[in-house]
Design an enzyme around this catalytic site. Structure first.
Site, PDB file in Angstrom:
ATOM      1  CD  GLU A 467      -2.939  -1.269   2.715  1.00 37.42           C
ATOM      2  OE1 GLU A 467      -2.801  -0.668   3.228  1.00 37.42           O
ATOM      3  OE2 GLU A 467      -3.924  -1.496   2.127  1.00 37.42           O
ATOM      4  CD  GLU A 563      -4.591  -5.094   2.334  1.00 35.36           C
ATOM      5  OE1 GLU A 563      -5.189  -4.677   2.386  1.00 35.36           O
ATOM      6  OE2 GLU A 563      -3.514  -5.873   1.790  1.00 35.36           O
TER       7      GLU A 563
HETATM    8  C1  BMA Z   1      -5.114  -2.888   4.740  1.00 35.87           C
HETATM    9  C2  BMA Z   1      -3.745  -3.992   5.011  1.00 35.87           C
HETATM   10  C3  BMA Z   1      -3.606  -4.398   6.301  1.00 35.87           C
HETATM   11  C4  BMA Z   1      -5.228  -4.439   7.019  1.00 35.87           C
HETATM   12  C5  BMA Z   1      -5.815  -4.168   6.579  1.00 35.87           C
HETATM   13  C6  BMA Z   1      -7.499  -3.940   7.393  1.00 35.87           C
HETATM   14  O1  BMA Z   1      -4.368  -1.625   5.317  1.00 35.87           O
HETATM   15  O2  BMA Z   1      -2.670  -4.141   4.287  1.00 35.87           O
HETATM   16  O3  BMA Z   1      -2.578  -2.796   6.693  1.00 35.87           O
HETATM   17  O4  BMA Z   1      -4.137  -4.484   8.456  1.00 35.87           O
HETATM   18  O5  BMA Z   1      -6.109  -2.914   5.280  1.00 35.87           O
HETATM   19  O6  BMA Z   1      -7.400  -2.457   7.593  1.00 35.87           O
END
Ligand code: BMA
Length: 937
Positions: A467, A563
């Protein structure tokens, strides 16, 4: 050598031969085991195990309680702020000391340390991800010696580095609710060890991986890398890299021979070499004749995971010294397709992987360290977690950039289970320093880690960081005050250091600048894309906490979602280990303390209110249990909705070019401790409802209904090993199953598949899958369906709509009075098949007609295999989210959290420990949604 040293050396040689394939004819002295550990003022002098940290040393000596208990993360903050020293004695023989080179190999020093032998400094460390090799010959003596590793508090060091750095390297400190420490980005240490939004702050110090002495006269092999390539003529080649360490005492080159052999094949290669400390590595390629009959390595559920052992030996010219190293590798190709989606190039680029030429939808999640104390993330635990992933049809896992480069055991298991690893480099959610000492350290780190991982067939992609491209572009850390400065730093670190090393060491797998990223476009736009979150390029991270998560229209349509997630609470059983009675309340200080995500508990409550009614048991403890259950329902439904939405978009492109989605890695697989989080596996291994849902939404054959305006639209999705890509004239892609060369049952015959669709009644011929989809409309009130539609279907792509109809018309036909009274149930062939699914026509909070179901566990019988039990349930009413628990017994059910529409159902419980039927019976409980509501007094 004292008796225990001899024993340890023996154990090491045995371990090295059996586990890693290393074998030395020269002396090796393992220094793992018991050390003495003390703090700065020596108020604690305790034994400590290596590999390990000072926290587990204190715990094992009874000096502290379980660091995970209640708010001990804060109570024990002093431990990470103190300096800890590790020391031990060992005996050196004259034989060992007379060797030309005697080195100390430290595979993991955590983190800032000075290493002494007999009070003489022999080396220092500043990076826990580097394997340090120190020359210690002149510091050693025959007889008793002392090794001392003096660590400095990572917290204090990070703070002083931040203070002396010429400018701010943000973020300074984590969100206060994390109770963490500041400036972790200043040091090369597990970034989440200073706390994260799902984890506590335990800034460890210690020797966290093996430490040993090696003595040799000529040269030893440090690393062996492999690269397999398929040439145009269809033949394979194996390129081997051998990296040696050569004595630098005599000033003369070292002569010898390198031999490489692949077990159980005729493949053999030899080469005479002349080595010097500088000319210490070689690369050679072995062409593989067809007679070898190479078997491919495939991802989980796409075929076998064939693995080969490569043995490399260096034999000194006089034959007196032999150094061996064995690595396991596989034959597979990996391509990341990133060509334009449309001929006019205006609709972005594809982003999908082909493994062995087959486009594969990445189904998986994200991996964070399995414990704050790496020594507790044992091989058994890692296996348990990754096996749980493979069992729910995952084929991939992103090793997230805020943790650690994982253990050999982790990658061994991933290789064996066919879990493709997207490997981040360990930088996450921060800007980083770029002074020369930091960059040199990173250079060593990346070189070491890439050489360590290169032979792993499971590792299919590298990514520069977590990120940070997006953070810089979106000004998360107020870097816009001097964007050029931070941008140049970004280039220095990721382009000129991390990538610079990777491109020299390993071009056999794709390198992505960051995650999320726009891939090629990010590079073209100078490594920071204009919009790194763009759905038309690369991967995205997407979280929507306040949207109606059960409505697929709220989700984005990316090429690849690496994610996305929602939180839930861990089970009562898991929390009980670290909460006391008074903490067992949703709004308790402790539940707030463990919640590190800003407003996380409020968000989970808001999600609950949107979908189900809030549990209202007057008993406080029971209400907490019920709230745990509903937060798990929300999370499971949210992830199901979002993941199926991604899978449905495999073959679909919107008018604006979004679609052809080929990856869904939800956040996150398993917890680091017991706390509210995004994980689907609780700390210790228990599956949350989400993990059971993943078994369904990742299934290779999936029925996926959703609300499409006023219609219900039903997709069938099929992930098979035989897929062809059809390019349309406009360059968009359609994935087409190809059954010609494979009989249908083979597709689901993989032993890892649970609940595979036998009895699905579907047939495949050539490129078509056909069968009958049964759709039933029920009212919530009764177990008897109102109406059944039998819909013949035939599909010729991997993800296709097979039914679309106005819901009101269906209700009219079935005789359903209103949406809130009814729901739809779907199956192929057999209504009892685990592949069946359901679709609600309103949120559960509005549903009318639901009654408290009387669900009974009517019998538990042994079978079908050892350690498995068939559990028979009965119900007298429709029961949503039927939730089985075996309190105190480790294991998992074949299905859980399901909608029960038949009066009887069998599920299997697989025990992970020995248990008898009466114990299991006693431990088992069942509930469903209406059990959490009580008449208002
Ligand atoms: C993203 C991930 C983690 C974090 C998750 C939940 O930012 O890369 O850094 O734990 O979301 O917030």
């Amino acid at each position: 050598m004292a008796g225990d040293e001899i024993r340890k050396a023996f154990v090491l040689v045995f371990f090295l031969i059996t586990e890693t394939g290393l074998c030395f004819s020269f002396s090796t002295l393992l220094l793992n085991g018991q050390w003495m550990v003390y703090n700065k003022d020596m108020s604690f002098v305790i034994p400590g195990n290596v590999p390990g940290s000072m926290y587990t040393a204190l715990l094992d000596s009874g000096k502290i309680q379980d660091p995970y208990y209640r708010n001990n993360d804060v109570v024990y903050r002093w431990i990470g702020r103190d300096d800890w020293t590790y020391t031990r004695n060992f005996t050196v023989t004259a034989d060992l000391l007379q060797m030309r080179s005697v080195v100390l190999v430290c595979e993991g020093l955590d983190t800032i340390s000075l290493v002494y032998i007999n009070d003489r400094p022999v080396g220092k460390s500043d990076n826990m991800f580097v394997c340090y090799v120190f020359n210690i010959k002149s510091a050693l003596k025959v007889g008793l010696n002392t090794i001392t590793v003096k660590f400095w508090s990572a917290v204090n060091t990070a703070a002083s580095l931040a203070e002396s750095y010429p400018y701010w390297v943000p973020p300074q400190c984590p969100y206060p609710g994390q109770n963490g420490e500041c400036h972790v980005n200043m040091i090369r240490k597990e970034q989440c060890s200073f706390s994260w939004d799902w984890g506590p702050s335990f800034p460890t110090q210690g020797i966290w991986r093996d430490i040993y002495i090696q003595a040799y006269n000529t040269a030893i092999i440090r690393d062996v890398t492999t690269e397999t390539n398929k040439t145009k003529d269809g033949l394979w080649s194996l390129t081997v890299g051998v990296f040696l360490e050569v004595q630098n005492v005599t000033g003369y080159p070292v002569g010898g021979q390198i031999e490489a052999r692949v077990d159980n094949t005729t493949l053999r290669y030899t080469q005479d070499v002349m080595l010097t400390p500088e000319q210490n590595n070689l690369t050679f390629t072995m062409k593989i004749p067809p007679s070898v009959g190479i078997k491919l390595w495939w991802p989980n559920e796409y075929g076998e995971q064939s693995l080969y052992n490569l043995n490399v030996a260096f034999t000194s010219k006089d034959g007196a010294e032999v150094s061996n190293k064995k690595v396991r590798f596989g034959f597979r190709t990996v391509e990341l397709v990133q060509d334009y989606v449309s001929v006019n190039k205006t609709q972005g680029r594809h982003f999908y992987f082909r493994i062995n030429g087959v486009p594969i939808f990445f189904k998986g999640s994200n991996w964070v360290p399995a414990d704050s104390f790496p020594e507790r993330a044992t091989k058994d635990r890692v296996y348990q977690y990754l096996k749980s992933a493979a069992d729910v049809h995952m084929n991939s896992m992103r090793v997230w950039g805020g943790g650690v480069y994982e253990s050999e055991a982790f990658y061994d298991i991933a290789d064996e289970l066919g879990i493709m690893i997207w490997q981040d480099f360990m930088f996450g959610c921060a800007m980083y320093p770029t002074d020369s000492s930091f960059l040199n350290s990173v250079r060593q780190e990346v070189t070491y880690q890439v050489r360590r991982l290169k032979h792993r067939p499971s590792v299919v992609a590298y990514s520069g960081n977590n990120e940070n491209e997006k953070a810089l572009r979106q000004d998360w850390y107020l870097t816009d005050v001097n964007y050029t400065l931070y941008y140049n730093d970004y280039l220095k670190l990721y382009r000129d250091t991390v990538y610079d090393v990777v491109k020299n060491e390993d071009t056999s797998r794709p390198f992505l600048p960051s995650s999320p990223t726009n891939g090629i476009l990010s590079i073209q736009e100078g490594w920071i894309a204009q919009q790194p979150w763009d759905e038309h390029y690369g991967d995205i991270h997407d979280y929507r906490y306040l949207d109606p998560y059960f409505d697929p229209s709220v989700y984005r349509i990316p090429r690849f979602a690496s994610e996305y997630g929602l939180q839930s609470l861990s089970s009562y059983e898991t929390l009980e280990k670290v909460y006391n009675e008074s903490d067992m309340d949703y709004w308790s200080d402790m539940n707030e303390h463990r919640q590190h995500h800003p407003f996380g508990n409020i968000e989970m409550m808001a999600e609950t209110i949107m979908y189900v009614q809030v549990p209202n048991c007057p008993d406080r403890k029971q209400k907490f249990k019920d709230l745990i259950y509903v937060t798990q329902i929300n999370q499971a439904i949210g992830m199901r909705t979002e993941t199926e939405h991604y899978r449905r978009h495999q073959n679909y492109l919107n008018a604006d070019g979004r679609g052809n989605t080929m990856g869904a890695l939800y956040w996150m697989l398993a917890d680091i401790w017991q706390a509210p989080s995004w994980a689907s596996i609780e700390y210790g291994g228990k599956w949350k409802m989400l993990h059971y849902f993943a078994e369904k939404f990742f299934a290779p054959l999936l029925i996926s209904p959703y609300d499409d305006g006023d219609n219900v639209n039903v997709f069938i999705i099929l992930d098979v090993a035989k897929v062809k890509e059809l390019r349309r004239p406009d360059n968009t892609v359609v994935f087409v199953p190809d059954f010609e060369s494979s009989s249908f049952p083979d597709i689901f015959g993989h032993p890892n598949t649970i609940g595979h669709p036998s009895g699905s009644g579907v047939h495949a011929s050539h490129q078509t899958l056909s069968g009958t989809l049964y759709i039933q409309m029920f009212t919530w009130q009764t177990l008897k369906p109102l109406f059944t539609w039998a819909v013949p279907f035939s599909m010729n792509t991997t993800s296709q709509s097979v039914f679309l109809r106005n819901v009101n018309d269906m209700m009219l036909e079935a005789g359903c009075p209103r949406r809130i009274s009814c729901f739809l149930f779907f199956y192929l062939g057999d209504p009892y098949n685990s592949m069946a699914t359901w679709h609600v026509l309103s949120a559960y909070k509005d549903a009318v007609g639901l009654q408290k179901a009387n669900i009974q566990i009517t019998s538990i019988q042994a079978g079908p295999n050892t350690g498995m039990f068939t559990v028979t349930l009965s119900t007298d009413a429709i029961a949503p989210f039927v939730w089985l628990e075996a309190y105190g017994v480790k294991g998992r059910f074949s299905e859980n959290g399901f909608l029960m529409v038949h009066s009887q159902k069998n599920v299997t419980f697989t025990a992970w420990e020995v248990v008898d039927i009466p114990t299991l019976h006693k431990s088992m409980s069942v509930k469903s949604l209406m059990d959490v509501y009580y008449p208002v007094q």
